[in-house]
Motif scaffolding. Structure first.
Motif, PDB file in Angstrom:
ATOM      1  N   THR A   1      -9.522 -11.695  -5.019  1.00 61.43           N
ATOM      2  CA  THR A   1      -8.238 -12.862  -5.237  1.00 61.43           C
ATOM      3  C   THR A   1      -7.098 -11.610  -5.579  1.00 61.43           C
ATOM      4  O   THR A   1      -7.197 -10.372  -5.954  1.00 61.43           O
ATOM      5  CB  THR A   1      -8.692 -13.267  -6.442  1.00 61.43           C
ATOM      6  N   TYR A   2      -5.948 -12.107  -5.523  1.00 57.34           N
ATOM      7  CA  TYR A   2      -4.741 -11.327  -5.871  1.00 57.34           C
ATOM      8  C   TYR A   2      -4.721 -10.799  -7.158  1.00 57.34           C
ATOM      9  O   TYR A   2      -4.492  -9.651  -7.474  1.00 57.34           O
ATOM     10  CB  TYR A   2      -3.551 -12.369  -5.801  1.00 57.34           C
ATOM     11  N   GLU A   3      -5.258 -11.566  -8.177  1.00 54.82           N
ATOM     12  CA  GLU A   3      -5.118 -11.116  -9.654  1.00 54.82           C
ATOM     13  C   GLU A   3      -6.411  -9.864  -9.925  1.00 54.82           C
ATOM     14  O   GLU A   3      -6.013  -8.899 -10.514  1.00 54.82           O
ATOM     15  CB  GLU A   3      -5.664 -12.200 -10.554  1.00 54.82           C
ATOM     16  N   GLU A   4      -7.632 -10.349  -8.946  1.00 50.29           N
ATOM     17  CA  GLU A   4      -8.740  -9.152  -9.043  1.00 50.29           C
ATOM     18  C   GLU A   4      -8.069  -7.786  -8.632  1.00 50.29           C
ATOM     19  O   GLU A   4      -8.069  -6.734  -9.156  1.00 50.29           O
ATOM     20  CB  GLU A   4      -9.611  -9.655  -8.442  1.00 50.29           C
TER      21      GLU A   4
ATOM     22  N   ASN B   1      -0.356   3.666  -0.323  1.00 48.37           N
ATOM     23  CA  ASN B   1      -0.462   2.759   0.870  1.00 48.37           C
ATOM     24  C   ASN B   1      -1.219   1.454   0.752  1.00 48.37           C
ATOM     25  O   ASN B   1      -2.173   1.223   1.853  1.00 48.37           O
ATOM     26  CB  ASN B   1      -0.668   3.725   2.239  1.00 48.37           C
ATOM     27  N   PRO B   2      -1.164   0.675  -0.136  1.00 51.36           N
ATOM     28  CA  PRO B   2      -1.827  -0.683  -0.212  1.00 51.36           C
ATOM     29  C   PRO B   2      -1.333  -1.581   0.924  1.00 51.36           C
ATOM     30  O   PRO B   2      -0.409  -1.644   1.276  1.00 51.36           O
ATOM     31  CB  PRO B   2      -1.636  -1.026  -1.420  1.00 51.36           C
ATOM     32  N   ALA B   3      -2.493  -2.031   1.617  1.00 52.79           N
ATOM     33  CA  ALA B   3      -2.095  -3.073   2.681  1.00 52.79           C
ATOM     34  C   ALA B   3      -2.933  -4.211   2.443  1.00 52.79           C
ATOM     35  O   ALA B   3      -4.118  -4.250   2.562  1.00 52.79           O
ATOM     36  CB  ALA B   3      -2.401  -2.494   3.975  1.00 52.79           C
ATOM     37  N   ILE B   4      -2.244  -5.520   2.089  1.00 57.63           N
ATOM     38  CA  ILE B   4      -3.144  -6.802   1.838  1.00 57.63           C
ATOM     39  C   ILE B   4      -2.731  -7.712   2.731  1.00 57.63           C
ATOM     40  O   ILE B   4      -1.679  -7.967   3.194  1.00 57.63           O
ATOM     41  CB  ILE B   4      -2.586  -7.227   0.415  1.00 57.63           C
TER      42      ILE B   4
ATOM     43  N   ILE C   1      -6.574   0.506   0.904  1.00 57.00           N
ATOM     44  CA  ILE C   1      -5.868   1.418  -0.004  1.00 57.00           C
ATOM     45  C   ILE C   1      -6.309   2.566   0.206  1.00 57.00           C
ATOM     46  O   ILE C   1      -7.707   2.901   0.372  1.00 57.00           O
ATOM     47  CB  ILE C   1      -5.710   0.891  -1.382  1.00 57.00           C
ATOM     48  N   GLU C   2      -5.726   3.909  -0.159  1.00 62.40           N
ATOM     49  CA  GLU C   2      -6.136   5.180   0.052  1.00 62.40           C
ATOM     50  C   GLU C   2      -6.164   5.583  -1.580  1.00 62.40           C
ATOM     51  O   GLU C   2      -5.357   5.484  -2.605  1.00 62.40           O
ATOM     52  CB  GLU C   2      -5.027   6.278   0.571  1.00 62.40           C
ATOM     53  N   ALA C   3      -7.235   6.072  -1.938  1.00 59.29           N
ATOM     54  CA  ALA C   3      -7.263   6.623  -3.196  1.00 59.29           C
ATOM     55  C   ALA C   3      -7.663   8.127  -3.302  1.00 59.29           C
ATOM     56  O   ALA C   3      -8.362   8.763  -2.418  1.00 59.29           O
ATOM     57  CB  ALA C   3      -8.683   5.940  -4.072  1.00 59.29           C
ATOM     58  N   LYS C   4      -6.744   8.779  -3.933  1.00 57.03           N
ATOM     59  CA  LYS C   4      -6.787  10.249  -3.929  1.00 57.03           C
ATOM     60  C   LYS C   4      -7.134  10.848  -5.273  1.00 57.03           C
ATOM     61  O   LYS C   4      -6.752  10.410  -6.262  1.00 57.03           O
ATOM     62  CB  LYS C   4      -5.361  10.791  -3.552  1.00 57.03           C
ATOM     63  N   THR C   5      -8.495  11.496  -5.273  1.00 55.35           N
ATOM     64  CA  THR C   5      -8.722  12.294  -6.564  1.00 55.35           C
ATOM     65  C   THR C   5      -8.692  13.872  -6.260  1.00 55.35           C
ATOM     66  O   THR C   5      -8.261  14.335  -5.134  1.00 55.35           O
ATOM     67  CB  THR C   5     -10.148  12.192  -6.704  1.00 55.35           C
ATOM     68  N   TYR C   6      -8.506  14.617  -7.462  1.00 54.05           N
ATOM     69  CA  TYR C   6      -8.065  16.030  -7.250  1.00 54.05           C
ATOM     70  C   TYR C   6      -9.241  16.685  -8.218  1.00 54.05           C
ATOM     71  O   TYR C   6      -9.407  16.416  -9.216  1.00 54.05           O
ATOM     72  CB  TYR C   6      -6.616  16.091  -7.914  1.00 54.05           C
ATOM     73  N   ARG C   7      -9.520  17.892  -7.809  1.00 55.00           N
ATOM     74  CA  ARG C   7     -10.406  18.732  -8.365  1.00 55.00           C
ATOM     75  C   ARG C   7      -9.740  20.302  -8.650  1.00 55.00           C
ATOM     76  O   ARG C   7      -8.858  20.525  -7.618  1.00 55.00           O
ATOM     77  CB  ARG C   7     -11.501  18.908  -7.559  1.00 55.00           C
TER      78      ARG C   7
END
Length: 204
Positions: free
Chosen positions: A144-147, A166-169, A187-193
């Motif tokens: 859902t939108y709330e989730e 860049n979320p696209a719903i 959506i793109e999730a970026k992590t860094y190390r």
């Protein structure tokens, strides 16, 4: 003073001329000498004096600037020390290579805890920078939108650095009449190390 005497002046007999003529000649010669002195001596010295005065002003401004820098040196050193401390704190938030590979699991668990369905989690290419690497994952989530908004908020508060882009719903294709309407979000999730010592210097 006789003008004819001036016209017919002979420098060999100048001593025999009248007093007025000699005064005119003396005045003319004096003016020539004074003019030559001004042109060849006084004016160059004046130009040198102006250049020296300009150089003096430049040096005084340089000294003043360096004095102000010296007076603020302790404050600058304190700012640098504070920046180094903050930089170290940020580095400690970057996982090492092994931790970064498990970090996306935390993102997935966050989505599940918010009631979302993970339809796809696809890793992208790793981008190397000077002292860190950027790892991108492409997520497709359903809920859902709330989730979805709760997930974005919780992911931003993870102890390790994770950024979402860049979320696209769009409405979910499987529409049912029972319960809140489900949405699908890519959506793109970026992590860094942090780069290991042997990896540094090979950034793109």
């Amino acid at each position: 003073m006789d003008l004819n005497e001036l016209r017919n002046l002979d420098f060999q007999t100048i001593g025999l001329t009248s007093l007025g003529t000699r005064l005119v000649i003396f005045t003319f010669v004096f003016i020539l000498i004074v003019g030559a002195v001004i042109y060849f001596d006084t004016m160059p010295q004046k130009e040198m004096l102006e250049r020296s005065q300009n150089e003096e002003q430049t040096l005084l401004q340089t000294v003043d600037r360096k004095q102000r820098l010296a007076a603020n040196l302790e404050a600058y050193e304190a700012q640098i020390e504070e920046m180094e401390t903050r930089f170290g704190e940020l580095l400690r938030q970057l996982p090492n290579k092994r931790e970064a590979e498990n970090l996306i699991d935390n993102v997935a668990e966050t989505s599940l805890s918010n009631g979302l369905t993970n339809e796809q989690i696809r890793p992208g290419e790793e981008t190397l920078h000077d002292f860190y690497a950027e790892m991108t994952y492409y997520l497709t989530l359903r809920g859902t939108y709330e989730e979805l908004t709760d997930f974005i908020s919780d992911a931003a508060n993870l102890p390790r650095i994770v950024t979402l882009h860049n979320p696209a719903i769009k409405p979910n294709e499987d529409v049912t009449d029972d319960g809140p309407r489900k949405l699908s979000m890519k959506i793109e999730a970026k992590t860094y190390r942090y780069l290991e010592r042997d990896e540094q210097g090979g950034g793109q």
